[in-house]
Motif scaffolding. Structure first.
Motif, PDB file in Angstrom:
ATOM      1  N   LYS A  68       4.377   9.754  -7.998  1.00 50.94           N
ATOM      2  CA  LYS A  68       5.409   9.897  -9.031  1.00 50.94           C
ATOM      3  C   LYS A  68       4.779   9.978 -10.424  1.00 50.94           C
ATOM      4  O   LYS A  68       5.250  10.727 -11.288  1.00 50.94           O
ATOM      5  CB  LYS A  68       6.387   8.721  -8.955  1.00 50.94           C
ATOM      6  N   GLU A  69       3.721   9.212 -10.646  1.00 47.42           N
ATOM      7  CA  GLU A  69       3.025   9.256 -11.932  1.00 47.42           C
ATOM      8  C   GLU A  69       2.479  10.646 -12.226  1.00 47.42           C
ATOM      9  O   GLU A  69       2.373  11.057 -13.378  1.00 47.42           O
ATOM     10  CB  GLU A  69       1.894   8.235 -11.956  1.00 47.42           C
ATOM     11  N   LYS A  70       2.124  11.367 -11.179  1.00 45.94           N
ATOM     12  CA  LYS A  70       1.582  12.711 -11.338  1.00 45.94           C
ATOM     13  C   LYS A  70       2.668  13.782 -11.304  1.00 45.94           C
ATOM     14  O   LYS A  70       2.380  14.976 -11.201  1.00 45.94           O
ATOM     15  CB  LYS A  70       0.534  12.978 -10.252  1.00 45.94           C
ATOM     16  N   GLU A  73      -6.602   6.064  -0.569  1.00 42.80           N
ATOM     17  CA  GLU A  73      -6.892   7.257  -1.344  1.00 42.80           C
ATOM     18  C   GLU A  73      -6.773   8.509  -0.484  1.00 42.80           C
ATOM     19  O   GLU A  73      -6.263   9.548  -0.933  1.00 42.80           O
ATOM     20  CB  GLU A  73      -8.299   7.165  -1.930  1.00 42.80           C
ATOM     21  N   PHE A  87      -3.130   9.204  -0.078  1.00 40.42           N
ATOM     22  CA  PHE A  87      -2.598   9.825  -1.295  1.00 40.42           C
ATOM     23  C   PHE A  87      -2.939  11.309  -1.354  1.00 40.42           C
ATOM     24  O   PHE A  87      -2.077  12.144  -1.673  1.00 40.42           O
ATOM     25  CB  PHE A  87      -3.161   9.113  -2.529  1.00 40.42           C
ATOM     26  N   LYS A  88      -4.163  11.666  -1.033  1.00 39.61           N
ATOM     27  CA  LYS A  88      -4.570  13.070  -1.108  1.00 39.61           C
ATOM     28  C   LYS A  88      -3.803  13.930  -0.108  1.00 39.61           C
ATOM     29  O   LYS A  88      -3.422  15.059  -0.414  1.00 39.61           O
ATOM     30  CB  LYS A  88      -6.073  13.183  -0.877  1.00 39.61           C
ATOM     31  N   THR A 145       0.826  -1.210   0.000  1.00 40.19           N
ATOM     32  CA  THR A 145       0.000   0.000   0.000  1.00 40.19           C
ATOM     33  C   THR A 145       0.859   1.258   0.000  1.00 40.19           C
ATOM     34  O   THR A 145       0.590   2.222  -0.722  1.00 40.19           O
ATOM     35  CB  THR A 145      -0.939   0.001   1.219  1.00 40.19           C
ATOM     36  N   GLN A 162      -0.349  14.277  -1.518  1.00 39.53           N
ATOM     37  CA  GLN A 162      -0.394  15.136  -2.696  1.00 39.53           C
ATOM     38  C   GLN A 162      -0.372  16.612  -2.299  1.00 39.53           C
ATOM     39  O   GLN A 162       0.376  17.409  -2.872  1.00 39.53           O
ATOM     40  CB  GLN A 162      -1.662  14.828  -3.500  1.00 39.53           C
ATOM     41  N   LEU A 171       4.088   5.598  -5.792  1.00 38.45           N
ATOM     42  CA  LEU A 171       4.196   5.504  -7.250  1.00 38.45           C
ATOM     43  C   LEU A 171       3.099   6.311  -7.936  1.00 38.45           C
ATOM     44  O   LEU A 171       3.305   6.842  -9.038  1.00 38.45           O
ATOM     45  CB  LEU A 171       4.140   4.035  -7.681  1.00 38.45           C
ATOM     46  N   LYS A 172       1.960   6.423  -7.285  1.00 29.29           N
ATOM     47  CA  LYS A 172       0.894   7.269  -7.823  1.00 29.29           C
ATOM     48  C   LYS A 172       1.304   8.737  -7.779  1.00 29.29           C
ATOM     49  O   LYS A 172       1.017   9.507  -8.709  1.00 29.29           O
ATOM     50  CB  LYS A 172      -0.393   7.040  -7.034  1.00 29.29           C
ATOM     51  N   LYS A 211       2.457   1.738  -3.436  1.00 29.25           N
ATOM     52  CA  LYS A 211       1.439   2.053  -4.432  1.00 29.25           C
ATOM     53  C   LYS A 211       1.086   3.535  -4.384  1.00 29.25           C
ATOM     54  O   LYS A 211       0.925   4.194  -5.423  1.00 29.25           O
ATOM     55  CB  LYS A 211       0.198   1.189  -4.191  1.00 29.25           C
ATOM     56  N   VAL A 212       0.983   4.076  -3.163  1.00 28.61           N
ATOM     57  CA  VAL A 212       0.676   5.498  -3.010  1.00 28.61           C
ATOM     58  C   VAL A 212       1.820   6.359  -3.536  1.00 28.61           C
ATOM     59  O   VAL A 212       1.610   7.344  -4.254  1.00 28.61           O
ATOM     60  CB  VAL A 212       0.371   5.830  -1.536  1.00 28.61           C
TER      61      VAL A 212
END
Length: 396
Positions: free
Chosen positions: A247-249, A347, A350-351, A238, A354, A244-245, A241-242
């Motif tokens: 990094k994708e952005k 999620e 992640f927020k 988990t 972010q 890498l998300k 995964k967060v």
């Protein structure tokens, strides 16, 4: 020596606790250990090993062990130890420990804990009178120690996973956690001083000018720390995964993945290191406590994604070092951390990250709003000394 300390898995938080007790008790104890390898084998056979290796003595009054040891087997094999007052410290609950694969659970380890913990009513009544153990449903709590168990858990006499509720001796007298700018502007600690220790009422932290290359708190990327064992119950999947998300952005951040690895390392670690690339600032276990605390002092945010946690000393240590904690709204965390620091879903995590990546100055200016002083040895030492100083009695 009146206290016999036994640790069948002498590593990590187990070692930290035993070393602390040995240092405090000094010449009044003897420590018997097995290396921190092959945990399942130790849980099954440690009693037989210690039956042969623990020296006999008429001076023993108290036996203190972690629940890796099958205490019932040991006292059956060594009747002389059965006469001692026994304190069993639970670092985890094997009946609820997450299984890595969808298969039938091996209940032997939980059964060992049940056998080792059973307490007759007359002994419970004695403890209620002498040291303040209170009944809470079908669980028991040592009054004054920060309880971490839910009703039905096996944790009875202390908090666990510190993966214990104790901080190391260096934490005694720690000030309230510092906001990041104050940490960075303080004078550099001497090499002989623990970065999280207070001496003469001065806050000793690190001068990170060279590391940060003079960049201000808004320009420097957010620095995320994950200081946990590299095992499945800490749910590294988990966490990565967060990240890498993020990094994708194309969100800027650095990450330090700390904590100890054992023989079987989940595949996600090698995969994530490659995928994260230049975002990785540090990767791997730091055997030196000073180096470990320095890494935490460099970080802005510390994250837990654990699926099984009785306390989580790594998170509290990171808060002492000035990190902003983000923890699951589950397990023990709501008992320790205010709601501001909890998330319910990946999620939500992640927020939060972010937003911090976009405005790292938010966490760098933040002053932790919770209380951590009660977890220091300064607060808990007296309770443990009282627990281990009981005189021998017929009803113990």
């Amino acid at each position: 020596m009146s206290v016999l300390l036994i640790e069948a898995f002498y590593g990590g938080s187990h070692k930290q606790l035993m070393d602390l007790l040995q240092e405090e008790l000094q010449d009044d104890c003897v420590l018997c250990t097995l290396p921190a390898k092959k945990w399942h084998w130790k849980a099954r056979t440690a009693a037989l090993y210690f039956m042969q290796t623990v020296p006999t003595s008429t001076n023993y009054r108290v036996l203190f062990a972690s629940s890796v040891l099958n205490l019932a087997e040991l006292v059956a094999l060594r009747p002389d130890l059965g006469k001692l007052k026994k304190v069993l410290y639970f670092h985890e609950n094997q009946l609820a420990y997450p299984v890595q694969k969808c298969q039938e659970r091996d209940f032997q380890y939980g059964y060992n804990q049940v056998l080792s913990w059973f307490m007759p009513e007359h002994k419970l009544a004695h403890l209620e009178k002498v040291i303040g153990v209170k009944r809470n449903g079908d669980a028991y709590q040592l009054e004054g120690l920060p309880g971490r168990q839910k009703s039905g858990d096996l944790m009875k006499n202390s908090n666990a996973h510190g993966e214990s509720g104790l901080c190391t001796p260096q934490h005694e007298g720690l000030p309230s956690p510092l906001p990041a700018p104050e940490r960075l502007n303080k004078a550099e600690a001497s090499e002989s001083t623990n970065p999280c220790q207070e001496e003469d009422k001065q806050h000793l932290t690190f001068n990170l000018c060279n590391i940060m290359s003079g960049r201000d708190s808004q320009q420097r990327p957010l620095h995320v720390a994950w200081p946990h064992r590299w095992e499945h119950d800490k749910d590294p999947e988990t966490f990565f995964k967060v990240l890498l998300k993020l990094k994708e952005k194309d969100l800027p951040f650095h990450v330090s993945v700390l904590g100890e690895a054992f023989a079987e390392i989940p595949d996600i670690f090698s995969e994530a290191k490659k995928a994260l690339g230049s975002s990785v600032l540090h990767w791997g276990y730091l055997p030196s406590k000073d180096d470990y605390f320095q890494a935490l002092c460099m970080a802005d945010v510390v994250i837990s994604t654990a699926k099984h946690e009785f306390f989580g000393v790594a998170m509290v240590e990171a808060v002492y070092c000035g990190c902003y904690p983000l923890c699951p709204k589950a397990l023990v965390y709501p008992e320790i951390f205010p709601a501001e620091y909890l998330y319910s879903t990946p999620e939500q995590l992640f927020k939060r990250l972010q937003n911090f990546c976009k405005r790292p100055d938010i966490v760098r200016k933040h002053l932790y709003k919770g209380e951590t002083a009660g977890f220091s040895w300064a607060a808990l030492g007296g309770k443990f000394r009282s627990l281990l100083a009981a005189e021998p009695r017929e009803d113990l």
